[in-house]
Design an enzyme around this catalytic site. Structure first.
Site, PDB file in Angstrom:
ATOM      1  NE  ARG A 125      -3.981  -2.008   0.077  1.00 17.81           N
ATOM      2  CZ  ARG A 125      -3.990  -3.370  -0.147  1.00 17.81           C
ATOM      3  NH1 ARG A 125      -2.774  -3.624  -0.850  1.00 17.81           N
ATOM      4  NH2 ARG A 125      -5.116  -4.137  -0.122  1.00 17.81           N
TER       5      ARG A 125
ATOM      6  CB  SER B 274      -8.567  -1.479   4.447  1.00 21.70           C
ATOM      7  OG  SER B 274      -8.896  -2.674   4.077  1.00 21.70           O
TER       8      SER B 274
ATOM      9  CD  GLU C 271      -5.061   1.548   2.779  1.00 26.02           C
ATOM     10  OE1 GLU C 271      -4.370   2.143   1.714  1.00 26.02           O
ATOM     11  OE2 GLU C 271      -6.024   1.158   2.430  1.00 26.02           O
TER      12      GLU C 271
HETATM   13  N1  EPU Z   1     -11.111 -10.741  10.722  1.00 23.18           N
HETATM   14  C1  EPU Z   1     -11.754 -10.725  12.009  1.00 23.18           C
HETATM   15  N2  EPU Z   1     -12.655  -9.741  12.249  1.00 23.18           N
HETATM   16  C2  EPU Z   1     -12.774  -8.696  11.392  1.00 23.18           C
HETATM   17  C3  EPU Z   1     -12.259  -8.630  10.177  1.00 23.18           C
HETATM   18  C4  EPU Z   1     -11.229  -9.517   9.866  1.00 23.18           C
HETATM   19  O1  EPU Z   1     -11.568 -11.564  12.926  1.00 23.18           O
HETATM   20  O2  EPU Z   1     -13.705  -7.906  11.852  1.00 23.18           O
HETATM   21  C5  EPU Z   1      -9.913 -11.581  10.105  1.00 23.18           C
HETATM   22  C6  EPU Z   1     -10.777 -12.613   8.968  1.00 23.18           C
HETATM   23  O3  EPU Z   1     -11.354 -13.458   9.601  1.00 23.18           O
HETATM   24  C7  EPU Z   1      -9.560 -12.857   8.424  1.00 23.18           C
HETATM   25  C8  EPU Z   1      -8.464 -11.949   8.638  1.00 23.18           C
HETATM   26  O4  EPU Z   1      -8.792 -11.109   9.696  1.00 23.18           O
HETATM   27  O5  EPU Z   1      -8.987 -14.116   8.868  1.00 23.18           O
HETATM   28  C9  EPU Z   1      -8.229 -10.927   7.439  1.00 23.18           C
HETATM   29  O6  EPU Z   1      -9.232 -10.374   6.895  1.00 23.18           O
HETATM   30  P1  EPU Z   1      -9.843 -10.427   5.522  1.00 23.18           P
HETATM   31  O7  EPU Z   1      -9.471 -11.674   4.636  1.00 23.18           O
HETATM   32  O8  EPU Z   1     -11.027  -9.578   5.312  1.00 23.18           O
HETATM   33  O9  EPU Z   1      -8.477  -9.287   4.667  1.00 23.18           O
HETATM   34  P2  EPU Z   1      -7.852  -8.152   5.329  1.00 23.18           P
HETATM   35  O10 EPU Z   1      -6.573  -8.316   5.724  1.00 23.18           O
HETATM   36  O11 EPU Z   1      -8.833  -7.474   6.187  1.00 23.18           O
HETATM   37  C10 EPU Z   1      -6.986  -7.237   2.961  1.00 23.18           C
HETATM   38  C11 EPU Z   1      -6.680  -5.876   2.285  1.00 23.18           C
HETATM   39  C12 EPU Z   1      -8.111  -5.508   1.503  1.00 23.18           C
HETATM   40  C13 EPU Z   1      -8.189  -6.561   0.480  1.00 23.18           C
HETATM   41  C14 EPU Z   1      -8.293  -8.021   1.370  1.00 23.18           C
HETATM   42  C15 EPU Z   1      -8.375  -9.027   0.396  1.00 23.18           C
HETATM   43  C16 EPU Z   1      -5.329  -4.517   3.719  1.00 23.18           C
HETATM   44  C17 EPU Z   1      -5.465  -3.280   4.840  1.00 23.18           C
HETATM   45  N3  EPU Z   1      -6.607  -4.886   3.285  1.00 23.18           N
HETATM   46  O12 EPU Z   1      -7.985  -6.948   4.051  1.00 23.18           O
HETATM   47  O13 EPU Z   1      -7.874  -4.465   0.911  1.00 23.18           O
HETATM   48  O14 EPU Z   1      -9.491  -6.359  -0.171  1.00 23.18           O
HETATM   49  O15 EPU Z   1      -7.416  -8.057   2.253  1.00 23.18           O
HETATM   50  O16 EPU Z   1      -7.419  -9.424  -0.404  1.00 23.18           O
HETATM   51  O17 EPU Z   1      -4.283  -4.893   3.435  1.00 23.18           O
HETATM   52  C18 EPU Z   1      -8.069  -1.758   1.068  1.00 23.18           C
HETATM   53  O18 EPU Z   1      -6.941  -1.891   0.974  1.00 23.18           O
HETATM   54  O19 EPU Z   1      -9.021  -0.858   1.140  1.00 23.18           O
HETATM   55  C19 EPU Z   1      -8.768  -3.151   1.251  1.00 23.18           C
HETATM   56  C20 EPU Z   1     -10.054  -3.564   1.083  1.00 23.18           C
END
Ligand code: EPU
Length: 350
Positions: free
Chosen positions: A164, A246, A346
């Site tokens: 990012r 995010s 972010e």
């Molecule tokens: N989780 C929780 N509770 C929550 C949210 C998440 O326990 O309320 C856990 C989920 O169960 C999962 C883990 O945290 O095991 C990761 O969550 P998720 O798979 O939703 O992905 P993320 O790390 O939250 C990132 C990017 C997103 C991108 C997704 C999919 C960042 C900051 N965010 O989200 O990007 O779409 O992976 O690849 O890197 C963005 O940058 O705006 C964005 C949406």
């Protein structure tokens, strides 16, 4: 050049925060910026570049000139032995580029379907989702120097992509410094889409789709549909509820720090990185602190994904950028107190 004054920015930021720009120019081609650079009045004003407004928090009216990027165009610009080179204007919607390239037989962007924002904003924070980042498909971009009006081309190395992150997020601190924030604006982006397409399925949510549907070898269209379904189920549609995706980056810690956290919180979601560090799921940390679904003032934490802050304002009581930042700081404090980790926002705070 189209110059407007005292322009409401609420329709131009996906958080839906009410703020105004002192002056705004719609940039449809290089000549619009050249016109700004020749205008003595406009030259005195500080400048802000606005793309799709999907990664910003407006904390007040924007003083000075907003350059709203509206450069259009989607076409095949060429090919190499290995890739199709697709070019898109900075003002095109990112998702339209993903859909267009798929429909024209150039797959490779499907994992990044439905990411809000414009093409011109995509390199700034090296957008990414479901195992693919912009830098994996990037060829080069054309940008314009906002002081000289000169157009130049940058390759991936010159963009300094990170998680990012890119040179466009960093201010310049001297002639040796490559930071381009406030100094250059992206006009067009060229992507290299591999002729030998391979699916990218190494992400838990996609593996689940394969199991659910029994499709072991999905084509690009199927992955596109799956990503659209996953994102719509988990992330709020900015047209319905204002948000900037995010709100925090996923923090990186040392293996020792991670072991320490696991000892206290065995369920913490973590991913070992190739460089030996460990990435933690910020959404999990925030959720573990009990923030999911909470509201403070008119800003809130989305009830299906704790990493997304949302606008819970109304027409009479709109959500302000200050309220969003107050909530963000409260979340940072509680995550720090419980886990000793500092979450970094972010979006760009203006
Ligand atoms: N989780 C929780 N509770 C929550 C949210 C998440 O326990 O309320 C856990 C989920 O169960 C999962 C883990 O945290 O095991 C990761 O969550 P998720 O798979 O939703 O992905 P993320 O790390 O939250 C990132 C990017 C997103 C991108 C997704 C999919 C960042 C900051 N965010 O989200 O990007 O779409 O992976 O690849 O890197 C963005 O940058 O705006 C964005 C949406």
């Amino acid at each position: 050049m189209i110059l407007e004054h005292n322009v409401p920015l609420q329709p131009y930021n996906t958080f839906g925060i009410a703020a105004r720009a002192e002056a705004l120019v719609r940039v449809r081609s290089e000549s619009d910026i050249h016109a700004v650079l020749k205008d003595v009045q406009l030259l005195k004003l500080p400048r802000q570049v606005l793309g799709g407004g999907s990664n910003i928090v407006l904390t007040g009216d924007v003083k000075g000139l907003v350059l709203k990027m509206e450069v259009a165009g989607l076409h095949l610009a060429g090919e190499t032995d290995k890739a199709w080179i697709v070019e898109a204007g900075a003002g095109e919607r990112w998702h339209d580029l993903v859909a267009w390239s798929l429909a024209h037989g150039y797959p490779g962007l499907e994992n990044m379907a439905l990411i809000p924002g414009t093409v011109g904003a995509s390199p700034v924070q090296n957008i990414g989702a479901y195992g693919v980042e912009l830098q994996d498909r990037f060829h080069e971009l054309d940008a314009m120097d906002l002081f000289t009006g000169e157009v130049f081309t940058l390759n991936a190395a010159q963009c300094g992509f990170g998680y990012r992150d890119s040179v466009f997020k960093h201010a310049s601190h001297g002639p040796e410094d490559l930071g381009l924030a406030g100094r250059a604006v992206i006009l067009r982006v060229r992507l290299a889409l591999p002729k030998k397409w391979k699916p990218e399925l190494g992400y838990l949510d996609l593996e689940r789709k394969m199991t659910e549907t029994g499709i072991a070898n999905p084509d690009a269209r199927t992955i596109f549909d799956w990503v659209c379904q996953i994102r719509s189920a988990k992330l709020p549609d900015p047209a319905v509820i204002g948000n900037a995706g995010s709100f925090f980056k996923n923090p990186t810690v040392t293996p020792e720090q991670c072991a320490d956290i696991i000892a206290r919180e065995p369920k913490v979601v973590h991913y070992p990185m190739p460089d030996g560090s460990v990435k933690l799921a910020a959404g999990w940390l925030i959720d573990a602190c009990g923030w999911k679904g909470k509201t403070v003032g008119h800003a809130g934490v989305y009830d299906k994904q704790a990493l997304v802050l949302v606008n819970r304002g109304t027409a009479e009581h709109p959500c302000t950028g200050g309220e969003v930042m107050t909530l963000a700081r409260a979340i940072q404090t509680s995550v720090y107190e419980r886990f000793g980790i500092r979450l970094e926002p972010e979006p760009v705070v203006i």
